[in-house]
Design a protein around this motif. Sequence first.
Motif, PDB file in Angstrom:
ATOM      1  N   GLU A  79       1.315  -0.914   0.310  1.00 34.38           N
ATOM      2  CA  GLU A  79       0.118   0.248   0.011  1.00 34.38           C
ATOM      3  C   GLU A  79       0.641   0.972  -0.157  1.00 34.38           C
ATOM      4  N   ALA A  80       2.366   1.550  -0.652  1.00 33.15           N
ATOM      5  CA  ALA A  80       2.700   1.664  -0.347  1.00 33.15           C
ATOM      6  C   ALA A  80       2.547   3.607  -1.359  1.00 33.15           C
ATOM      7  N   ARG A  81       2.153   4.548  -0.436  1.00 36.55           N
ATOM      8  CA  ARG A  81       1.732   5.725  -1.581  1.00 36.55           C
ATOM      9  C   ARG A  81       3.818   6.864  -1.545  1.00 36.55           C
ATOM     10  N   TRP A  82       3.592   7.732  -2.600  1.00 34.43           N
ATOM     11  CA  TRP A  82       4.496   8.730  -2.912  1.00 34.43           C
ATOM     12  C   TRP A  82       5.278   8.927  -1.747  1.00 34.43           C
ATOM     13  N   GLU A  83       4.492   9.569  -1.006  1.00 31.11           N
ATOM     14  CA  GLU A  83       4.785  10.188   0.641  1.00 31.11           C
ATOM     15  C   GLU A  83       5.781   9.389   1.125  1.00 31.11           C
ATOM     16  N   ASP A  84       5.265   8.262   0.996  1.00 28.49           N
ATOM     17  CA  ASP A  84       6.421   7.128   2.394  1.00 28.49           C
ATOM     18  C   ASP A  84       7.319   6.921   2.151  1.00 28.49           C
ATOM     19  N   MET A  85       8.008   7.384   0.330  1.00 29.35           N
ATOM     20  CA  MET A  85       9.175   7.216  -0.310  1.00 29.35           C
ATOM     21  C   MET A  85       9.946   8.309  -0.465  1.00 29.35           C
ATOM     22  N   VAL A  86       9.905   9.519  -0.178  1.00 30.64           N
ATOM     23  CA  VAL A  86      10.846  10.867   0.068  1.00 30.64           C
ATOM     24  C   VAL A  86      11.639   9.746   1.121  1.00 30.64           C
ATOM     25  N   GLY A  87      12.848   9.881   0.559  1.00 32.30           N
ATOM     26  CA  GLY A  87      14.010   9.616   1.628  1.00 32.30           C
ATOM     27  C   GLY A  87      15.457  10.622   2.091  1.00 32.30           C
ATOM     28  N   LYS A  88      14.691  11.909   1.907  1.00 40.28           N
ATOM     29  CA  LYS A  88      15.194  12.866   2.065  1.00 40.28           C
ATOM     30  C   LYS A  88      14.533  14.532   2.039  1.00 40.28           C
ATOM     31  N   ILE A  89      14.671  15.207   2.471  1.00 33.98           N
ATOM     32  CA  ILE A  89      14.527  16.536   1.965  1.00 33.98           C
ATOM     33  C   ILE A  89      15.849  17.772   1.687  1.00 33.98           C
ATOM     34  N   TYR A  90      16.051  17.639   1.026  1.00 29.09           N
ATOM     35  CA  TYR A  90      17.771  18.861   1.052  1.00 29.09           C
ATOM     36  C   TYR A  90      16.902  20.194   0.545  1.00 29.09           C
ATOM     37  N   ARG A  91      17.709  21.000   0.550  1.00 32.52           N
ATOM     38  CA  ARG A  91      17.969  22.455   0.588  1.00 32.52           C
ATOM     39  C   ARG A  91      18.756  22.781  -1.160  1.00 32.52           C
ATOM     40  N   ASP A  93      20.655  24.871  -2.227  1.00 29.42           N
ATOM     41  CA  ASP A  93      22.076  24.158  -2.064  1.00 29.42           C
ATOM     42  C   ASP A  93      22.602  22.874  -1.955  1.00 29.42           C
ATOM     43  N   GLU A  94      22.163  22.060  -1.967  1.00 33.82           N
ATOM     44  CA  GLU A  94      22.158  20.651  -1.588  1.00 33.82           C
ATOM     45  C   GLU A  94      21.855  19.731  -2.897  1.00 33.82           C
ATOM     46  N   ILE A  95      21.440  20.253  -3.850  1.00 28.26           N
ATOM     47  CA  ILE A  95      20.993  19.917  -4.911  1.00 28.26           C
ATOM     48  C   ILE A  95      21.683  18.672  -5.732  1.00 28.26           C
ATOM     49  N   ASN A  96      23.216  18.775  -5.808  1.00 31.98           N
ATOM     50  CA  ASN A  96      23.791  17.655  -5.945  1.00 31.98           C
ATOM     51  C   ASN A  96      24.183  16.379  -5.243  1.00 31.98           C
ATOM     52  N   GLN A  97      23.735  16.682  -4.538  1.00 33.46           N
ATOM     53  CA  GLN A  97      23.992  15.369  -3.034  1.00 33.46           C
ATOM     54  C   GLN A  97      22.716  14.521  -2.900  1.00 33.46           C
ATOM     55  N   ALA A  98      21.437  15.395  -3.917  1.00 34.99           N
ATOM     56  CA  ALA A  98      20.348  14.653  -3.638  1.00 34.99           C
ATOM     57  C   ALA A  98      20.631  13.540  -4.784  1.00 34.99           C
ATOM     58  N   LEU A  99      20.801  14.885  -6.117  1.00 29.93           N
ATOM     59  CA  LEU A  99      21.087  13.944  -7.615  1.00 29.93           C
ATOM     60  C   LEU A  99      22.026  12.379  -7.244  1.00 29.93           C
ATOM     61  N   ASP A 100      23.358  12.622  -6.790  1.00 35.82           N
ATOM     62  CA  ASP A 100      23.981  11.796  -6.661  1.00 35.82           C
ATOM     63  C   ASP A 100      23.620  10.045  -5.687  1.00 35.82           C
ATOM     64  N   ASP A 101      22.056  10.897  -4.572  1.00 34.33           N
ATOM     65  CA  ASP A 101      22.091   9.853  -3.621  1.00 34.33           C
ATOM     66  C   ASP A 101      20.603   8.789  -4.686  1.00 34.33           C
ATOM     67  N   ILE A 102      20.189  10.095  -4.948  1.00 33.66           N
ATOM     68  CA  ILE A 102      19.678   9.274  -6.372  1.00 33.66           C
ATOM     69  C   ILE A 102      20.206   7.619  -7.260  1.00 33.66           C
ATOM     70  N   ARG A 103      20.963   8.564  -8.235  1.00 29.07           N
ATOM     71  CA  ARG A 103      21.690   7.728  -8.937  1.00 29.07           C
ATOM     72  C   ARG A 103      22.315   6.592  -8.250  1.00 29.07           C
ATOM     73  N   HIS A 104      22.678   6.514  -6.630  1.00 22.78           N
ATOM     74  CA  HIS A 104      23.773   5.505  -6.236  1.00 22.78           C
ATOM     75  C   HIS A 104      22.273   4.539  -5.933  1.00 22.78           C
ATOM     76  N   GLY A 105      21.474   4.924  -5.796  1.00 20.39           N
ATOM     77  CA  GLY A 105      20.270   4.036  -5.099  1.00 20.39           C
ATOM     78  C   GLY A 105      20.306   3.512  -3.279  1.00 20.39           C
ATOM     79  N   PRO A 114      13.455  24.494  -1.808  1.00 20.19           N
ATOM     80  CA  PRO A 114      14.670  26.131  -1.701  1.00 20.19           C
ATOM     81  C   PRO A 114      14.196  26.981  -0.195  1.00 20.19           C
ATOM     82  N   ASN A 115      13.199  26.701  -0.231  1.00 21.89           N
ATOM     83  CA  ASN A 115      12.956  27.291   1.610  1.00 21.89           C
ATOM     84  C   ASN A 115      14.031  26.732   2.736  1.00 21.89           C
ATOM     85  N   GLY A 116      14.478  25.728   2.487  1.00 17.61           N
ATOM     86  CA  GLY A 116      15.339  24.659   3.006  1.00 17.61           C
ATOM     87  C   GLY A 116      14.398  23.846   4.419  1.00 17.61           C
TER      88      GLY A 116
END
Length: 117
Positions: A79-91, A93-105, A114-116
């Motif tokens: 019964e997974a919901r997309w909201e349950d899958m949010v791994g982390k909320i990034y600021r 200025d952390e967008i590159n880290q977010a993309l890297d975390d997704i890329r590497h699973g 944007p507002n942190g």
Amino acid sequence: TIEATGSPKAIKDGIEMTRDGGRYVVVGHYADAGTVELNPHLEINRKHLEIRGVWGVDFSHFYKALKVLESHDRLFGSEARWEDMVGKIYRLDEINQALDDIRHGRIVKAVISPNGH
């Protein structure tokens, strides 16, 4: 600036974040989520914004999304919901880290705030 949330409130936020003379692409509204009140003179013309909307999808995107859900069933349940899958909320200025975390699973879904918060 790319708006991909599907939230009407995000439209105004995206307009505010787009630089003068910038391009604003709205890709997150595949369903009618409501209206947005804005002042075309102040929020579009004075900023010289180019606004583009995108409507369309490739079937393979749905297939990939279902595969993501299927592969994470053991973590989130059937019964997974997309909201349950949010791994982390990034600021922003952390967008590159977010993309890297997704890329590497390391996470399934990253949220950029944007507002942190």
